[in-house]
Enzyme design. Sequence first.
Site, PDB file in Angstrom:
ATOM      1  N   SER A   1      -4.912  -5.481   4.891  1.00 54.56           N
ATOM      2  CA  SER A   1      -5.586  -5.261   3.648  1.00 54.56           C
ATOM      3  C   SER A   1      -6.082  -6.374   2.589  1.00 54.56           C
ATOM      4  CB  SER A   1      -4.540  -4.343   2.801  1.00 54.56           C
ATOM      5  OG  SER A   1      -4.969  -4.015   1.565  1.00 54.56           O
TER       6      SER A   1
ATOM      7  N   HIS B   1      -8.678  -3.260   6.296  1.00 56.33           N
ATOM      8  CA  HIS B   1      -8.232  -2.027   5.430  1.00 56.33           C
ATOM      9  C   HIS B   1      -8.711  -2.373   4.105  1.00 56.33           C
ATOM     10  CE1 HIS B   1      -5.628   1.290   4.315  1.00 56.33           C
ATOM     11  NE2 HIS B   1      -5.728   0.832   3.369  1.00 56.33           N
TER      12      HIS B   1
ATOM     13  N   ASP C   1      -9.119  -1.105   0.289  1.00 54.94           N
ATOM     14  CA  ASP C   1      -8.490  -0.021  -0.704  1.00 54.94           C
ATOM     15  C   ASP C   1      -9.483   0.012  -1.773  1.00 54.94           C
ATOM     16  OD1 ASP C   1      -5.754   0.268   0.035  1.00 54.94           O
ATOM     17  OD2 ASP C   1      -5.513  -1.812  -0.092  1.00 54.94           O
TER      18      ASP C   1
ATOM     19  N   MET D   1     -10.137   2.188  -5.320  1.00 60.28           N
ATOM     20  CA  MET D   1      -9.463   2.575  -6.287  1.00 60.28           C
ATOM     21  C   MET D   1     -10.464   2.822  -7.516  1.00 60.28           C
ATOM     22  SD  MET D   1      -5.840   0.367  -6.056  1.00 60.28           S
ATOM     23  CE  MET D   1      -5.211  -0.344  -4.617  1.00 60.28           C
TER      24      MET D   1
ATOM     25  N   HIS E   1      -9.678   3.245   2.683  1.00 60.61           N
ATOM     26  CA  HIS E   1      -8.605   4.235   2.164  1.00 60.61           C
ATOM     27  C   HIS E   1      -9.042   4.455   0.783  1.00 60.61           C
ATOM     28  CE1 HIS E   1      -4.285   4.492   0.532  1.00 60.61           C
ATOM     29  NE2 HIS E   1      -4.826   5.652   0.613  1.00 60.61           N
TER      30      HIS E   1
ATOM     31  N   MET F   1      -8.559   5.933  -2.607  1.00 63.46           N
ATOM     32  CA  MET F   1      -7.587   6.174  -3.771  1.00 63.46           C
ATOM     33  C   MET F   1      -8.415   6.733  -4.808  1.00 63.46           C
ATOM     34  SD  MET F   1      -4.660   3.592  -3.072  1.00 63.46           S
ATOM     35  CE  MET F   1      -5.821   2.380  -2.264  1.00 63.46           C
TER      36      MET F   1
ATOM     37  N   MET G   1       2.038   6.929   2.845  1.00 58.21           N
ATOM     38  CA  MET G   1       2.243   5.807   1.834  1.00 58.21           C
ATOM     39  C   MET G   1       3.636   5.487   1.703  1.00 58.21           C
ATOM     40  SD  MET G   1      -0.595   4.545   0.964  1.00 58.21           S
ATOM     41  CE  MET G   1      -0.176   3.811  -0.411  1.00 58.21           C
TER      42      MET G   1
ATOM     43  N   GLY H   1      -1.744   2.096  -5.534  1.00 53.26           N
ATOM     44  CA  GLY H   1      -2.405   1.580  -6.819  1.00 53.26           C
ATOM     45  C   GLY H   1      -2.263   0.239  -6.834  1.00 53.26           C
ATOM     46  N   PHE H   2      -1.300  -0.429  -6.133  1.00 51.49           N
ATOM     47  CA  PHE H   2      -1.102  -1.835  -6.480  1.00 51.49           C
ATOM     48  C   PHE H   2      -0.709  -2.369  -5.118  1.00 51.49           C
ATOM     49  CE2 PHE H   2      -1.170  -0.344 -10.572  1.00 51.49           C
ATOM     50  CZ  PHE H   2      -2.105  -1.236 -11.416  1.00 51.49           C
ATOM     51  N   GLY H   3      -1.069  -3.675  -4.748  1.00 48.75           N
ATOM     52  CA  GLY H   3      -0.311  -4.331  -3.666  1.00 48.75           C
ATOM     53  C   GLY H   3       1.100  -4.967  -3.930  1.00 48.75           C
ATOM     54  N   GLY H   4       1.662  -5.581  -2.986  1.00 47.42           N
ATOM     55  CA  GLY H   4       3.035  -6.428  -3.212  1.00 47.42           C
ATOM     56  C   GLY H   4       4.064  -5.674  -3.734  1.00 47.42           C
TER      57      GLY H   4
ATOM     58  N   ASP I   1       1.388   2.329   5.148  1.00 50.63           N
ATOM     59  CA  ASP I   1       0.858   1.413   3.965  1.00 50.63           C
ATOM     60  C   ASP I   1       1.740   1.159   2.957  1.00 50.63           C
ATOM     61  OD1 ASP I   1      -0.992  -0.069   2.239  1.00 50.63           O
ATOM     62  OD2 ASP I   1      -2.325   1.276   2.235  1.00 50.63           O
ATOM     63  N   GLY I   2       1.980   0.133   2.716  1.00 48.66           N
ATOM     64  CA  GLY I   2       2.725  -0.295   1.532  1.00 48.66           C
ATOM     65  C   GLY I   2       4.137  -1.109   1.921  1.00 48.66           C
ATOM     66  N   GLY I   3       4.353  -2.280   1.481  1.00 50.30           N
ATOM     67  CA  GLY I   3       5.488  -3.140   1.860  1.00 50.30           C
ATOM     68  C   GLY I   3       5.684  -3.297   3.259  1.00 50.30           C
TER      69      GLY I   3
ATOM     70  N   GLY J   1      -0.795  -6.176   3.528  1.00 46.50           N
ATOM     71  CA  GLY J   1      -1.518  -7.114   2.691  1.00 46.50           C
ATOM     72  C   GLY J   1      -0.834  -8.465   2.440  1.00 46.50           C
ATOM     73  N   SER J   2       0.014  -8.492   1.649  1.00 40.08           N
ATOM     74  CA  SER J   2       0.691  -9.626   1.242  1.00 40.08           C
ATOM     75  C   SER J   2       1.457 -10.438   2.406  1.00 40.08           C
ATOM     76  CB  SER J   2       1.733  -9.378   0.114  1.00 40.08           C
ATOM     77  OG  SER J   2       1.200  -8.664  -0.863  1.00 40.08           O
TER      78      SER J   2
END
Length: 228
Positions: free
Chosen positions: A8, A31, A33, A35, A64, A66, A135, A140-143, A173-175, A195-196
């Site tokens: 991401s 990916h 994002d 927003m 993606h 959002m 999700m 809304g936010f990475g990390g 997607d997420g964490g 992502g991170s």
Amino acid sequence: MAVQINPSILSADFARLAEEAQAVEGADWLHVDVMDNHFVPNLTLGVPIVESLARATDTPLDCHLMIEDPDRWAPQYVEAGAGSVTFHAEAAAAPVRLAREIRAKGARASMALKPATPIEPYEDLLPELDMLLIMTVEPGFGGQAFLDIMLPKIRRTRDLIGKHGLEMWLQVDGGVSAETIERCAEAGADVFVAGSAVYGAKDPADAVRSLRTQAEAKTVSSAWACGH
């Protein structure tokens, strides 16, 4: 089922996007994002950046969205060069029509669900989709930290895909990281947005390879994959 790793760019250096895209060329998709600061409380990028990225990398773009009113905006991302476009079930007014329009323009159609949105009401829509995104954080936010409570939802979604004999992909997607990707794979996911875990690594390309190895090993031993 083939495992796919999608880094991401939300976690990349936005001042060096072309270089950051090239740093993960071994990835399956990039990916992106999008927003709008309305559907989610953050503002990222739009069509012009996607157009530029499509020219800067050979890695296909997985957009993606959002955003509010994806029925209006999603087709423009296909025209901008996205190979896959994901809209949110919570935002789409006519998801079947939108999915068909995305496909007709030549991209893969995907639908995303926020953590609190159940999959069951959308069972009849699955044949219209190429991918479903669960999700595993609030968008809304990475990390953010991975939400373990989403694992049963991933399993239920994989069961529904199998029930209808579909070849659609199941993305999370997420964490997603070295600590969580195996649990996602075991639950039924086969496409992983990271992502991170990728862009925060010293060697992003090596991070992609490592995550793929973990996910593939767990997928091989998972009940859902063995019965596919």
